[in-house]
Design a protein around this motif. Structure first.
Motif, PDB file in Angstrom:
ATOM      1  N   ALA A  57       0.945  13.715   9.767  1.00 33.41           N
ATOM      2  CA  ALA A  57      -0.104  12.751  10.140  1.00 33.41           C
ATOM      3  C   ALA A  57       0.136  11.402   9.472  1.00 33.41           C
ATOM      4  O   ALA A  57      -0.042  10.344  10.078  1.00 33.41           O
ATOM      5  CB  ALA A  57      -1.481  13.301   9.757  1.00 33.41           C
ATOM      6  N   LYS A  58       0.553  11.416   8.215  1.00 38.83           N
ATOM      7  CA  LYS A  58       0.752  10.164   7.470  1.00 38.83           C
ATOM      8  C   LYS A  58       2.101   9.505   7.754  1.00 38.83           C
ATOM      9  O   LYS A  58       2.301   8.339   7.424  1.00 38.83           O
ATOM     10  CB  LYS A  58       0.698  10.431   5.948  1.00 38.83           C
ATOM     11  CG  LYS A  58      -0.686  10.554   5.379  1.00 38.83           C
ATOM     12  CD  LYS A  58      -0.628  10.665   3.850  1.00 38.83           C
ATOM     13  CE  LYS A  58      -0.029   9.475   3.152  1.00 38.83           C
ATOM     14  NZ  LYS A  58      -0.965   8.550   2.525  1.00 38.83           N
ATOM     15  N   GLY A  59       3.050  10.286   8.287  1.00 36.54           N
ATOM     16  CA  GLY A  59       4.416   9.782   8.396  1.00 36.54           C
ATOM     17  C   GLY A  59       4.998   9.619   7.000  1.00 36.54           C
ATOM     18  O   GLY A  59       5.709   8.655   6.697  1.00 36.54           O
ATOM     19  N   PRO A 144      -3.197  13.454  -0.383  1.00 33.31           N
ATOM     20  CA  PRO A 144      -2.776  12.069  -0.629  1.00 33.31           C
ATOM     21  C   PRO A 144      -3.868  11.134  -0.130  1.00 33.31           C
ATOM     22  O   PRO A 144      -4.842  11.589   0.491  1.00 33.31           O
ATOM     23  CB  PRO A 144      -1.520  11.930   0.236  1.00 33.31           C
ATOM     24  CG  PRO A 144      -1.778  12.844   1.396  1.00 33.31           C
ATOM     25  CD  PRO A 144      -2.631  13.986   0.864  1.00 33.31           C
ATOM     26  N   SER A 145      -3.731   9.856  -0.372  1.00 33.77           N
ATOM     27  CA  SER A 145      -4.684   8.897   0.179  1.00 33.77           C
ATOM     28  C   SER A 145      -4.608   8.946   1.710  1.00 33.77           C
ATOM     29  O   SER A 145      -3.550   9.167   2.283  1.00 33.77           O
ATOM     30  CB  SER A 145      -4.371   7.490  -0.338  1.00 33.77           C
ATOM     31  OG  SER A 145      -3.002   7.182  -0.133  1.00 33.77           O
ATOM     32  N   ALA A 146      -5.779   8.754   2.357  1.00 34.40           N
ATOM     33  CA  ALA A 146      -5.883   8.949   3.815  1.00 34.40           C
ATOM     34  C   ALA A 146      -5.515   7.681   4.570  1.00 34.40           C
ATOM     35  O   ALA A 146      -6.361   7.040   5.206  1.00 34.40           O
ATOM     36  CB  ALA A 146      -7.291   9.410   4.171  1.00 34.40           C
ATOM     37  N   ASN A 147      -4.236   7.307   4.470  1.00 37.05           N
ATOM     38  CA  ASN A 147      -3.733   6.141   5.214  1.00 37.05           C
ATOM     39  C   ASN A 147      -2.351   6.486   5.735  1.00 37.05           C
ATOM     40  O   ASN A 147      -1.736   7.444   5.270  1.00 37.05           O
ATOM     41  CB  ASN A 147      -3.639   4.918   4.278  1.00 37.05           C
ATOM     42  CG  ASN A 147      -2.864   5.234   3.010  1.00 37.05           C
ATOM     43  OD1 ASN A 147      -3.434   5.694   2.024  1.00 37.05           O
ATOM     44  ND2 ASN A 147      -1.558   5.027   3.035  1.00 37.05           N
ATOM     45  N   LEU A 148      -1.861   5.717   6.703  1.00 31.72           N
ATOM     46  CA  LEU A 148      -0.478   5.899   7.125  1.00 31.72           C
ATOM     47  C   LEU A 148       0.414   5.502   5.963  1.00 31.72           C
ATOM     48  O   LEU A 148       0.084   4.579   5.209  1.00 31.72           O
ATOM     49  CB  LEU A 148      -0.183   5.023   8.345  1.00 31.72           C
ATOM     50  CG  LEU A 148      -0.879   5.432   9.646  1.00 31.72           C
ATOM     51  CD1 LEU A 148      -0.684   4.355  10.712  1.00 31.72           C
ATOM     52  CD2 LEU A 148      -0.373   6.780  10.136  1.00 31.72           C
ATOM     53  N   VAL A 181      -9.881   2.118  -6.154  1.00 30.04           N
ATOM     54  CA  VAL A 181      -8.424   2.244  -6.282  1.00 30.04           C
ATOM     55  C   VAL A 181      -8.117   3.708  -6.629  1.00 30.04           C
ATOM     56  O   VAL A 181      -8.985   4.430  -7.109  1.00 30.04           O
ATOM     57  CB  VAL A 181      -7.807   1.310  -7.350  1.00 30.04           C
ATOM     58  CG1 VAL A 181      -7.896  -0.138  -6.911  1.00 30.04           C
ATOM     59  CG2 VAL A 181      -8.456   1.517  -8.711  1.00 30.04           C
ATOM     60  N   GLU A 182      -6.869   4.134  -6.396  1.00 32.54           N
ATOM     61  CA  GLU A 182      -6.493   5.520  -6.619  1.00 32.54           C
ATOM     62  C   GLU A 182      -6.523   5.863  -8.114  1.00 32.54           C
ATOM     63  O   GLU A 182      -6.584   4.985  -8.969  1.00 32.54           O
ATOM     64  CB  GLU A 182      -5.076   5.782  -6.078  1.00 32.54           C
ATOM     65  CG  GLU A 182      -4.917   5.547  -4.592  1.00 32.54           C
ATOM     66  CD  GLU A 182      -4.528   4.115  -4.263  1.00 32.54           C
ATOM     67  OE1 GLU A 182      -4.803   3.195  -5.058  1.00 32.54           O
ATOM     68  OE2 GLU A 182      -3.936   3.915  -3.180  1.00 32.54           O
ATOM     69  N   SER A 183      -6.407   7.171  -8.384  1.00 32.84           N
ATOM     70  CA  SER A 183      -6.465   7.637  -9.774  1.00 32.84           C
ATOM     71  C   SER A 183      -5.295   7.104 -10.606  1.00 32.84           C
ATOM     72  O   SER A 183      -4.226   6.790 -10.084  1.00 32.84           O
ATOM     73  CB  SER A 183      -6.429   9.176  -9.794  1.00 32.84           C
ATOM     74  OG  SER A 183      -5.239   9.647  -9.190  1.00 32.84           O
ATOM     75  N   SER A 231       7.208  -1.899  -1.510  1.00 33.96           N
ATOM     76  CA  SER A 231       6.343  -2.417  -0.461  1.00 33.96           C
ATOM     77  C   SER A 231       5.413  -1.309  -0.004  1.00 33.96           C
ATOM     78  O   SER A 231       5.834  -0.294   0.512  1.00 33.96           O
ATOM     79  CB  SER A 231       7.182  -2.896   0.721  1.00 33.96           C
ATOM     80  OG  SER A 231       6.306  -3.230   1.780  1.00 33.96           O
ATOM     81  N   HIS A 232       4.145  -1.513  -0.186  1.00 31.50           N
ATOM     82  CA  HIS A 232       3.149  -0.467  -0.029  1.00 31.50           C
ATOM     83  C   HIS A 232       1.867  -1.240   0.150  1.00 31.50           C
ATOM     84  O   HIS A 232       1.816  -2.408  -0.185  1.00 31.50           O
ATOM     85  CB  HIS A 232       3.123   0.290  -1.353  1.00 31.50           C
ATOM     86  CG  HIS A 232       2.730   1.722  -1.230  1.00 31.50           C
ATOM     87  ND1 HIS A 232       3.492   2.720  -1.736  1.00 31.50           N
ATOM     88  CD2 HIS A 232       1.647   2.332  -0.680  1.00 31.50           C
ATOM     89  CE1 HIS A 232       2.893   3.885  -1.521  1.00 31.50           C
ATOM     90  NE2 HIS A 232       1.781   3.671  -0.878  1.00 31.50           N
ATOM     91  N   TYR A 233       0.807  -0.618   0.622  1.00 34.01           N
ATOM     92  CA  TYR A 233      -0.463  -1.333   0.763  1.00 34.01           C
ATOM     93  C   TYR A 233      -0.258  -2.596   1.608  1.00 34.01           C
ATOM     94  O   TYR A 233      -0.823  -3.644   1.333  1.00 34.01           O
ATOM     95  CB  TYR A 233      -1.035  -1.746  -0.601  1.00 34.01           C
ATOM     96  CG  TYR A 233      -1.062  -0.618  -1.597  1.00 34.01           C
ATOM     97  CD1 TYR A 233      -2.042   0.363  -1.504  1.00 34.01           C
ATOM     98  CD2 TYR A 233      -0.122  -0.512  -2.599  1.00 34.01           C
ATOM     99  CE1 TYR A 233      -2.066   1.427  -2.391  1.00 34.01           C
ATOM    100  CE2 TYR A 233      -0.142   0.550  -3.495  1.00 34.01           C
ATOM    101  CZ  TYR A 233      -1.116   1.506  -3.382  1.00 34.01           C
ATOM    102  OH  TYR A 233      -1.136   2.550  -4.256  1.00 34.01           O
TER     103      TYR A 233
HETATM  104 MG    MG Z   1      -1.291   6.668  -1.384  1.00 38.13          MG
END
Ligand code: MG
Ligand code: TXA
Length: 328
Positions: A57-59, A144-148, A181-183, A231-233
């Motif tokens: 789902a996230k790729g 994991p965080s719920a984003n692609l 923000v994440e943990s 490169s993220h977010y």
């Molecule tokens: Mg994440």
């Protein structure tokens, strides 16, 4: 009925969610659940098919391991080996925004897929709804965080739906997450503690608790959780940091009401915290990136202090501003 049925994923309000969430998890589906940090894409951590569906789902690259979420310390001990120092951290910060990377217990019921070849396991006890779900389910949830993969982290249900709505059956809506923000991720092997990711618990609070300074694992100035590619977010807009002046065609993300040259003429503005409160700024950060991304092709961000939650905020902004790699 105030449950919203969309073309694909159902968005359910918190009050009506527990039974359908448990049913979906038992069927091996990943579901998006709010945690205190960000929304997570959760599935049964003991099932290969369910965890595989998260990666699909996230790729997400299979080389990037997942955090397991537990209901309590007893559940944590079944999967990870916690030293005296790790126990101190658990006492101080669980349930909460702290993930511990510790040696894994073997043999294990957890599916191999979550480890991505590592001998360690990342474990966190969340609070609130997510914890209640895990307790009722009786097994840890990989989330994991719920984003692609590589995209902006989701801190509300609509943002999850935009990215993953056509790939998962269910999203639970609890409004904007509290921390934003994440943990924080710490590796704790015996009594040696290393920071792998800045996050929702400030490193100063951890150092105060342990009465020692914490090492960071860095390579080329970056912390080394395996999934933290530079490169993220990534918003579509180009992101410029530490700006003192903003072009008219750009959007501005400000902090603490700083006087930025030309700010009255720019295309749009988002104030992260008028009072200059870093916790409030963290809470608003990803919403600011998403909203300003809709407004302009360039996002300028005012300087933000580096202490406390400022470390996590600056880390995420640096990644959002980094050159894009094709496979990020
Ligand atoms: Mg994440
Ligand atoms: O707040 C959070 O931590 C959220 C919520 C949903 O709990 N989860 C989250 O997961 O941010 P994710 O997958 O987006 O980020 C977890 C990071 C990744 O960079 C991954 O590489 C790292 O943790 N990680 C997982 N297992 C690890 C391990 N055994 N050793 C080192 N890093 C690990």
């Amino acid at each position: 009925m105030n449950e919203k049925v969309t073309a694909s994923a159902k968005i359910l309000p918190l009050e009506h969610a527990i039974a359908p969430v448990l049913a979906a998890l038992r069927d091996g589906h990943p579901v998006a659940l709010p945690t205190e940090t960000v929304y997570g894409l959760a599935a049964d951590a003991t099932r290969h098919d369910a965890v595989g569906a998260i990666y699909d789902a996230k790729g997400r690259p299979a080389s990037n391991p997942l955090i397991i979420h537990v209901a309590d310390q007893d559940m944590a001990q079944q999967y990870g080996i916690f030293s005296e120092t790790a126990h101190k951290l658990i006492e101080a910060f669980w349930p909460g925004a702290l993930t511990l990377v510790v040696p894994k217990v073997t043999p294990t019921k957890l599916t191999d897929a979550i480890f991505a070849g590592h001998e360690t396991v990342a474990i966190r006890q969340p609070q609130g709804f997510m914890r209640n779900v895990i307790e009722a389910f009786g097994l840890p949830l990989a989330a994991p965080s719920a984003n692609l993969s590589g995209q902006i982290t989701a801190t509300d249900a609509t943002s999850v739906h935009e990215q993953l709505g056509d790939k998962i059956p269910l999203i639970v809506d609890a409004g904007r997450t509290i921390v934003g923000v994440e943990s924080t991720i710490l590796r704790v092997i015996d009594q040696e503690v290393t920071l792998l990711r800045d996050g929702g618990i400030a490193i100063e609070a951890i150092e105060e608790q342990l009465k020692t300074s914490i090492k960071r694992i860095e390579k080329h100035g970056q912390l080394l959780a395996p999934g933290m590619m530079q490169s993220h977010y990534a918003p579509n807009a180009k992101v410029m940091l530490n700006v003192r002046a903003v072009p008219e065609e750009a959007a501005l993300i400000n902090f603490g009401h700083q006087a930025i040259e030309n700010m009255d003429k720019c295309r749009a503005m988002f104030e992260l915290s008028a009072q200059g409160d870093l916790a409030e700024a963290a809470h608003n950060l990803f919403a600011a990136l998403r909203e300003m991304d809709q407004q302009a092709n360039q996002i300028c961000v005012a300087p933000i202090p580096h202490h406390g939650l400022g470390a996590a905020i600056n880390d995420r902004l640096n990644r959002a501003a980094a050159e894009r790699l094709d496979n990020a």
